[in-house]
Scaffold this motif. Structure first.
Motif, short mmCIF file in Angstrom:
data_model
loop_
_atom_site.label_atom_id
_atom_site.label_comp_id
_atom_site.label_asym_id
_atom_site.label_seq_id
_atom_site.Cartn_x
_atom_site.Cartn_y
_atom_site.Cartn_z
N LEU A 266 -2.78 -8.40 22.64
CA LEU A 266 -2.17 -7.42 21.63
C LEU A 266 -1.17 -7.79 20.80
CD1 LEU A 266 -1.77 -4.66 20.64
CD2 LEU A 266 -0.61 -3.95 22.87
N ASP A 333 2.73 -5.16 29.03
CA ASP A 333 1.25 -5.33 29.66
C ASP A 333 1.26 -5.55 31.05
OD1 ASP A 333 1.32 -8.72 29.74
OD2 ASP A 333 1.68 -8.04 27.41
N THR A 355 0.02 -0.92 28.07
CA THR A 355 -1.21 -1.34 27.12
C THR A 355 -2.29 -1.84 27.82
OG1 THR A 355 -0.32 -3.43 26.51
CG2 THR A 355 0.10 -1.69 25.01
N PHE A 369 -5.29 -0.75 25.18
CA PHE A 369 -5.59 -1.31 23.87
C PHE A 369 -6.97 -1.64 23.91
CE2 PHE A 369 -5.62 -5.93 22.62
CZ PHE A 369 -5.71 -5.83 21.17
N GLU A 371 -9.81 -3.66 22.21
CA GLU A 371 -9.95 -5.21 21.54
C GLU A 371 -10.82 -5.06 20.44
OE1 GLU A 371 -11.51 -7.11 25.02
OE2 GLU A 371 -9.62 -7.88 25.63
N ALA A 374 -8.77 -4.04 17.28
CA ALA A 374 -7.42 -4.70 17.65
C ALA A 374 -6.27 -4.51 16.53
CB ALA A 374 -7.59 -6.19 18.17
N SER A 377 -5.69 -1.03 16.09
CA SER A 377 -4.68 -0.35 17.36
C SER A 377 -3.27 -0.89 17.32
CB SER A 377 -5.31 -0.84 18.76
OG SER A 377 -6.39 -0.57 18.96
N ALA A 378 -3.07 -2.15 16.68
CA ALA A 378 -1.71 -2.64 16.68
C ALA A 378 -1.22 -1.81 15.65
CB ALA A 378 -1.86 -4.11 16.39
N LEU A 381 0.12 1.53 17.08
CA LEU A 381 1.58 1.36 17.62
C LEU A 381 2.68 1.16 16.82
CD1 LEU A 381 -0.38 -0.57 20.63
CD2 LEU A 381 0.85 1.61 20.86
#
Ligand code: SF4
Ligand code: MSK
Length: 649
Positions: A266, A333, A355, A369, A371, A374, A377-378, A381
């Protein structure tokens, strides 16, 4: 002085941590330091390793009056079993991290890796060759598919020896086979260790401890090595990069996001997303100047090594970072993330977000998270953190100014390149410098922080002392961050501390005398470097003959137990700043501190003070040099091809 009377300056060394620990006191925040005080005198049965709660006839504890548990287990059995179980926790953590990366490699190879790529084709091809995967004339995805299959088998192998162990020097493998510590599959080692420590199975402390070393080899020369190699393929092999470290990297007027833990998947995407112009624009919309991404612990090391993302701090600074009142979001994490974080965060506006699918913390929001998506998702956040910025209470904010410049990113390839240039990249100049006594030897200073020890103090005192005495220092994990915060990770500062011989060599080849090699799984890079030294020739034909030591000054984690054991199994003496929980058995203690030396060529030593450790390390290095017959101070001699051919390899 009792613990409770300790002042912040007695607990931490750097000015940033002192300031924030004082603020924690004013804000009424409990930290690991104050909780250590609350623990009072810690359990002596636990400390000496003689408490057994493996079955429900117990828990049993060994005393003079009761020298055996209900089942008849004595102190040797109980202490050895507890030690192995600790080590298994560490080996499992490293290796599960590796598994996640190999699974991602497989997805990327199958075109199902979303935004992930095979970033380093050179690393992919050279890793494939190491495993006998044919790479010539094949495309990267095809190679990666076959390689991922080979690497997954490393976890599941039932009886065959781990292929990754084949990356160790031949003589090293012969030592492991002779001592019955050559491992089969990684998962098998972890499961077998748990089986052997079940009630009523393996009772001979020697047998249990051999299994501990075997499992540690499956970690260091298996799981951890795989994690480092696959990270390089997916995210790029590190090369020297400049950055900064300490709490002062947090921005007064930026949205501050901290990544913390160990897995890089992540954080890699956050590093990319945080620089996206749209994200920066979005931060401006809420009145911030931009986004500051910073790291804590080994997630920090991963994105520092590859992207130069600044480091906010090491293990004991995770709570302190929140106490600055300036963190919009902390993403956690796996491994080393304290369960206290949501409670500390509750005093400010910080959101803690977990996450990883395997790690939940009460009080933290959970955002598993994805994948496959990705980057999105990042970005999601980061957008959430930006939305939190207006909630920051300026009355509660105090960001210390302290931060230091650093250079990190020393993969073994990068070291080779520094030593020999792109056409003659090799460890030869390092071996020559050791043989000529310009460099006395190599020390790997690794591991965590522990509130029982003044933060970073032992690590940095020892580091300075060793470079002064012409020892090349390799660093990983929180020990590397400790030196970064003290400014020891710039070539200029480190050279100012270095002894004449070390300085001369480092200036000649353009290499700093203190090298940051990465996260805790990257301790495998130290093994890789030691292997290169052996292969280059002239310093023995297995790692135990190389003048090298490992040190874990302020360690706390089960992973440190596994790391210490795979260093020792590799023939490297290891100095611990404080002992394992084994003092309840003289036999176990002497196995680890003495007998291991007969088996592997290295053993454990305890030195509670850094200068005591420095003396011990110098004595061990001199002994190794003596055995190699290179102790006499030689005149500087440049080796030609004839000399090299005559070297014993
Ligand atoms: Fe006690 Fe033996 Fe059970 Fe351990 S395994 S708790 S020593 S009875
Ligand atoms: S993070 S294991 S405190 S080095 Fe790798 Fe730091 Fe130790 Fe965790």
């Amino acid at each position: 002085m009792t613990n409770s009377a300790k002042r912040p300056e007695d607990r931490v060394t750097d000015s940033a941590s002192i300031e924030v620990l004082q603020k924690a006191g004013r804000d009424g925040i409990s930290t690991s330091f104050s909780r250590l005080d609350e623990q009072g005198i810690q359990c002596q049965f636990g400390k000496s390793g003689v408490c057994c709660r493996i079955c429900h006839m117990g828990p049993c504890r060994i005393t003079k009056k009761a020298p055996r548990g209900v089942c008849g287990a004595d102190a040797d059995t109980i202490v050895a079993r507890n030690f192995l179980r600790e080590l298994v926790g560490g080996a499992a953590a490293h290796s599960d991290h590796a598994r996640h990366l190999v699974l991602l490699l497989r997805k990327v190879a199958a075109g199902e890796g979303g935004d992930y790529r095979l970033r380093d084709e050179r690393a992919l091809r050279s890793t494939a060759r190491l495993y006998g995967v044919d790479e010539a004339g094949r495309g990267p995805e095809e190679i990666a598919r076959e390689l991922a299959g080979v690497l997954l088998e490393e976890f599941t192998k039932q009886e065959d020896e781990l292929a990754t162990v084949g990356l160790a020097p031949e003589n090293q493998r012969a030592i492991w086979r002779a001592n019955e510590v050559a491992p089969a599959g990684i998962d098998r080692m972890v499961v077998e260790s748990m089986h052997r420590t079940h009630m009523g199975v393996d009772h001979d402390y020697r047998s249990v401890l051999r299994q501990a070393f075997r499992t540690s080899v499956a970690d260091g020369w298996g799981g951890s090595r795989i994690a480092s190699m696959v990270s390089d393929i997916l995210f790029g092999s590190p090369s020297p990069v400049r950055s900064t470290a300490n709490l002062g990297v947090l921005g007064m007027n930026t949205v501050n996001i901290i990544v913390h833990g160990h897995e890089p998947e992540l954080s890699e995407m956050l590093a990319v997303a945080s620089r996206d112009p749209e994200i920066v624009e979005h931060a401006r919309d809420v009145g911030a100047e931009g986004v500051t991404l910073a790291g804590i612990c080994c997630t920090a090391n991963e994105i520092l090594m590859r992207h130069g993302i600044p480091v906010a701090g090491n293990f004991l600074q995770q709570e302190l970072a929140l106490v600055t009142g300036a963190v919009e979001m902390m993403l956690i994490d796996v491994q080393c993330c304290m369960p206290s974080l949501p409670e500390v965060a509750a005093a400010y506006h910080t959101e803690i977000v977990s996450t990883s699918a395997i790690a939940r913390t009460r009080g933290a929001s959970h955002a598993p998270f994805d994948e496959r998506d990705a980057l999105a998702s990042a970005k999601k956040l980061i957008t959430r953190a930006i939305a939190n910025y207006p909630r920051r209470d300026s009355g509660k904010v105090a960001i210390p100014s302290a931060q230091k410049p650093l250079v990190a990113g020393f993969s073994v390839d990068a070291i080779k390149y520094m030593l020999g240039g792109s056409f003659r990249a090799s460890f030869r100049p390092l071996n020559d410098a050791i043989m000529q006594n310009r460099i006395v030897g190599i020390a790997g200073i690794v591991g965590c922080n522990n509130p029982k020890t003044k933060l970073d103090s032992y690590i940095n005192t020892l580091t300075r002392e060793l470079v002064k005495r012409n020892v090349l220092v390799l660093k990983t994990g929180c020990a590397a961050i400790a030196s970064a915060k003290e400014g020891l990770l710039t070539p200029e500062a480190a050279l100012a501390h270095a002894g004449d011989g070390l300085r001369e060599v480092c200036e000649t080849v353009g290499m700093p005398p203190i090298l940051h090699l990465g996260s805790c799984v990257d301790n495998s890079r130290i093994l890789e470097a030691a292997t290169e030294v052996v292969r280059e020739g002239g310093l023995g034909d297995d790692i135990s003959q190389v003048p090298a030591v490992g040190v874990a000054p302020e360690w706390m984690s089960e992973k440190a137990v596994a790391i210490g054991c795979y260093f020792v199994a590799s023939g490297i003496d290891v100095i611990l700043g404080h002992p394992f929980h084994v003092s309840g058995s003289d036999n176990v203690t002497s196995f680890l501190n003495e007998e291991a030396r007969d088996l592997f060529g290295g053993s454990f030593h305890v030195a509670r003070e850094p200068l005591e450790a420095a003396e011990k390390i110098m004595a061990l290095l001199m002994e190794a040099r003596e055995r190699l017959g290179i102790n006499a101070k030689a005149e500087r001699k440049l080796y030609d091809m004839k000399d090299r051919r005559e070297l014993r390899v």
